[in-house]
Design an enzyme around this catalytic site. Structure first.
Site, short mmCIF file in Angstrom:
data_model
loop_
_atom_site.label_atom_id
_atom_site.label_comp_id
_atom_site.label_asym_id
_atom_site.label_seq_id
_atom_site.Cartn_x
_atom_site.Cartn_y
_atom_site.Cartn_z
N ASN A 7 0.99 -1.35 -0.05
CA ASN A 7 -0.16 -0.02 0.12
C ASN A 7 0.99 1.34 -0.02
O ASN A 7 1.44 1.64 1.14
CB ASN A 7 -0.95 -0.12 1.33
N LYS A 14 3.36 0.64 3.11
CA LYS A 14 2.72 -0.25 4.19
C LYS A 14 2.95 -1.59 3.33
O LYS A 14 2.35 -1.86 2.29
CB LYS A 14 1.18 -0.05 4.44
N ARG A 95 -2.76 -2.03 -3.61
CA ARG A 95 -4.02 -1.30 -3.27
C ARG A 95 -3.82 0.06 -4.26
O ARG A 95 -2.93 0.82 -4.22
CB ARG A 95 -3.99 -0.97 -1.65
N HIS A 184 -13.01 2.61 0.29
CA HIS A 184 -12.97 1.34 1.32
C HIS A 184 -13.66 0.26 1.07
O HIS A 184 -14.00 -0.65 1.96
CB HIS A 184 -13.81 1.86 2.65
N HIS A 210 -17.59 1.20 8.33
CA HIS A 210 -16.22 1.19 8.54
C HIS A 210 -15.89 2.47 9.17
O HIS A 210 -16.13 3.61 8.61
CB HIS A 210 -15.39 1.22 7.06
N GLY A 212 -13.02 4.39 10.64
CA GLY A 212 -11.74 4.59 11.18
C GLY A 212 -11.04 6.03 10.77
O GLY A 212 -11.99 6.89 11.49
N ASN A 213 -9.98 6.36 10.38
CA ASN A 213 -9.72 7.73 10.21
C ASN A 213 -10.86 8.26 9.03
O ASN A 213 -11.29 9.12 9.16
CB ASN A 213 -8.20 7.99 9.72
N ARG A 243 -12.77 15.00 8.12
CA ARG A 243 -13.48 15.22 7.02
C ARG A 243 -14.99 15.76 7.41
O ARG A 243 -15.40 14.89 8.27
CB ARG A 243 -13.53 14.27 5.90
N ASP A 284 -8.65 12.04 16.92
CA ASP A 284 -8.61 10.39 17.57
C ASP A 284 -9.78 10.24 18.61
O ASP A 284 -9.60 11.22 19.49
CB ASP A 284 -7.12 10.61 18.15
N GLY A 334 -14.64 1.58 14.84
CA GLY A 334 -15.87 0.56 14.97
C GLY A 334 -15.49 -0.67 15.95
O GLY A 334 -16.35 -1.24 16.62
N GLU A 335 -14.28 -0.94 15.87
CA GLU A 335 -13.75 -2.29 16.34
C GLU A 335 -13.38 -1.87 18.08
O GLU A 335 -13.47 -2.82 18.95
CB GLU A 335 -12.50 -2.85 15.90
N GLU A 386 -7.73 -5.49 5.36
CA GLU A 386 -7.73 -5.13 3.97
C GLU A 386 -6.61 -5.85 3.30
O GLU A 386 -6.73 -6.34 1.87
CB GLU A 386 -7.54 -3.69 3.63
P1 AMP Z 1 -8.12 3.07 11.38
O1 AMP Z 1 -8.09 4.20 10.12
O2 AMP Z 1 -8.84 2.02 11.09
O3 AMP Z 1 -6.58 2.86 11.55
O4 AMP Z 1 -8.47 3.98 12.45
C1 AMP Z 1 -7.79 4.68 13.15
C2 AMP Z 1 -8.64 5.52 14.26
O5 AMP Z 1 -9.24 4.46 15.12
C3 AMP Z 1 -7.91 6.41 15.18
O6 AMP Z 1 -7.58 7.91 14.62
C4 AMP Z 1 -8.81 6.55 16.43
O7 AMP Z 1 -9.63 7.53 16.34
C5 AMP Z 1 -9.41 5.09 16.40
N1 AMP Z 1 -9.19 4.27 17.51
C6 AMP Z 1 -8.06 3.40 17.61
N2 AMP Z 1 -7.92 2.78 18.73
C7 AMP Z 1 -8.99 3.32 19.33
C8 AMP Z 1 -9.55 3.03 20.79
N3 AMP Z 1 -8.93 1.96 21.52
N4 AMP Z 1 -10.52 3.41 21.23
C9 AMP Z 1 -11.35 4.50 20.33
N5 AMP Z 1 -10.56 4.81 19.06
C10 AMP Z 1 -9.64 4.09 18.59
#
Ligand code: AMP
Length: 399
Positions: A7, A14, A95, A184, A210, A212-213, A243, A284, A334-335, A386
């Site tokens: 990636n 990555k 990717r 995504h 999904h 994430g960021n 965003r 975050d 989400g996780e 992914e």
């Molecule tokens: P990703 O793009 O899937 O890597 O998600 C990154 C984002 O996940 C980070 O900017 C955080 O906002 C969030 N994140 C990661 N770990 C945690 C956690 N333990 N609790 C809540 N949010 C988290």
């Protein structure tokens, strides 16, 4: 077989090497700050039955080629070597963010495919050029190896026209290719397949979320994406880290006109300064969660708005699917963020959703079913992967 997944970003690579067919990662890593004297590499090797070995180094890396050669050195030398020579790699999976309308699935890369990825630079100026450079570098470093492109947009090419077209003059679609593409896709496809297998229902009506960021949702049935919240670009839909997500287009006109913003400033505002950062001062969720615990009203509003937008899309997509079998939370937020899941699932009995709050608060690896007993629709957490999905699609292509 050894499959290397890459990636490539504008200053990063990555990577992950998989052993096939057992889908086992042999190593993974991240090269950052390429183009500087202080580039960094974090490299992890995985041996079954042992904890992963991690190696960190800082070194000058003038360009992506130097970065990838350093990755090859890490793969092939020292006690943690996972292969003896680059020729042992059978496939490289890349990717690629934007596949336009040309690519509906993983594709073996040839000159024609590269030309099409170049034609798409205009639609994804931040991502496709870096992904493309990664392909060219990998072709030089692994000249004998087949290279495969896996597109973030490909999974959403099954959207019906009524879902992907905007109500703009037709020529803007036919001549300028302005439409919803969605992103995504690799993640939505992966978690939807995992969920359908868990539910033992290949035709399940699923909403994948999904977070994430970047954040997006998709309505999925029978393994096909029927609608998705990102659009022409990854700016549309949900509230994200930085965003804005959905916005009345007149806000842009107001910024550009009476308020005197330049196009570049608006672009920066909507992509880099909005979302959770704009509402609560951090992109975050962990920071916002801490601010909430400390009583910040901005953090409280940001959480509510974030969850409210997801709830609105659940309503919309339950209508698209004419029912609902499960919603699936995935990616960093989400996780991990139980409060987001809790707020999203509150008072959703109309859709058959009910969360078991005790399960929701627990942290466990792997797929988790958080539904309260007797709920008509399930609430699942499915960790996204992914890289593995890219490797799977590469392997399927050559089998
Ligand atoms: P990703 O793009 O899937 O890597 O998600 C990154 C984002 O996940 C980070 O900017 C955080 O906002 C969030 N994140 C990661 N770990 C945690 C956690 N333990 N609790 C809540 N949010 C988290």
């Amino acid at each position: 077989m050894n499959i290397l997944v890459l990636n490539s970003g504008s200053s990063s690579i990555k990577y992950q090497l998989f052993r096939w067919p057992d889908e086992r990662p042999a190593c993974s890593g991240l090269v950052e700050r390429i183009g500087s004297e202080q580039a960094t590499i974090t490299h992890k090797t995985f041996t079954p039955g042992a904890s992963p070995a991690e190696l960190r180094s800082t070194l000058p890396l003038p360009d992506h080629e130097a970065g990838l050669l350093e990755v090859v050195r890490l793969l092939t030398t020292g006690p943690e070597a996972v292969i003896q020579a680059p020729a042992e790699i059978d496939l490289v999976g890349h990717r690629v963010v934007h596949g336009g309308e040309a690519f509906t699935k993983a594709t073996l890369i040839d000159e024609e495919v590269k030309a099409e990825i170049r034609r798409l630079f205009g639609l994804a100026p931040l991502h496709n050029p870096a992904n493309y450079d990664g392909i060219e570098v990998a072709e030089r470093v692994f000249p004998q190896v087949r290279q495969v492109a896996v597109f973030d947009t490909a999974f959403h090419q099954t959207l019906p026209e009524k879902a992907f077209r905007y109500a703009l003059p037709t020529a803007l679609y036919t001549e300028q290719r302005i439409r919803r593409y969605g992103f995504h896709g690799t993640s939505h496809q992966y978690v939807a397949a995992q969920a359908a297998a868990y539910l033992e229902n290949p035709d399940a009506r699923l909403i994948t979320i999904h977070l994430g960021n970047g954040c997006s949702m998709a309505a999925v049935r029978g393994g096909q994406s029927l609608d998705t919240s990102m659009g022409f670009s990854p700016l549309a839909g949900l509230v994200m880290g930085t965003r804005s997500g959905d916005l009345d287009p007149s806000v842009l006109l107001h910024l550009l006109g009476p308020l005197g913003y330049s196009g570049a400033q608006v672009n920066n505002l909507l992509n880099k300064e909005s979302g959770m950062l704009g509402l609560a001062g951090s992109n975050d969720m962990r920071d916002i969660s801490a601010a909430l615990a400390a009583g910040s009203p901005d953090a409280a509003l940001a959480y509510d708005l974030y969850a409210y937008r997801i709830r609105q899309y659940i309503g919309a997509y339950a209508a698209v699917l004419n029912g609902l079998d499960a919603i699936i939370f995935t990616a960093g937020v989400g996780e991990n963020d139980a409060l987001v899941r809790s707020k999203v699932c509150q008072d959703m009995d109309f859709f058959g959703l009910a969360l078991d709050e005790t399960q929701n608060q627990q942290r466990q690896p792997g797929l988790r079913d958080l539904s309260a007993p007797g709920a008509r629709a399930r609430v699942l957490v499915v960790p996204t992967n992914e890289e593995l999905e890219i490797a799977r699609q590469c392997a399927e292509l050559v089998e």
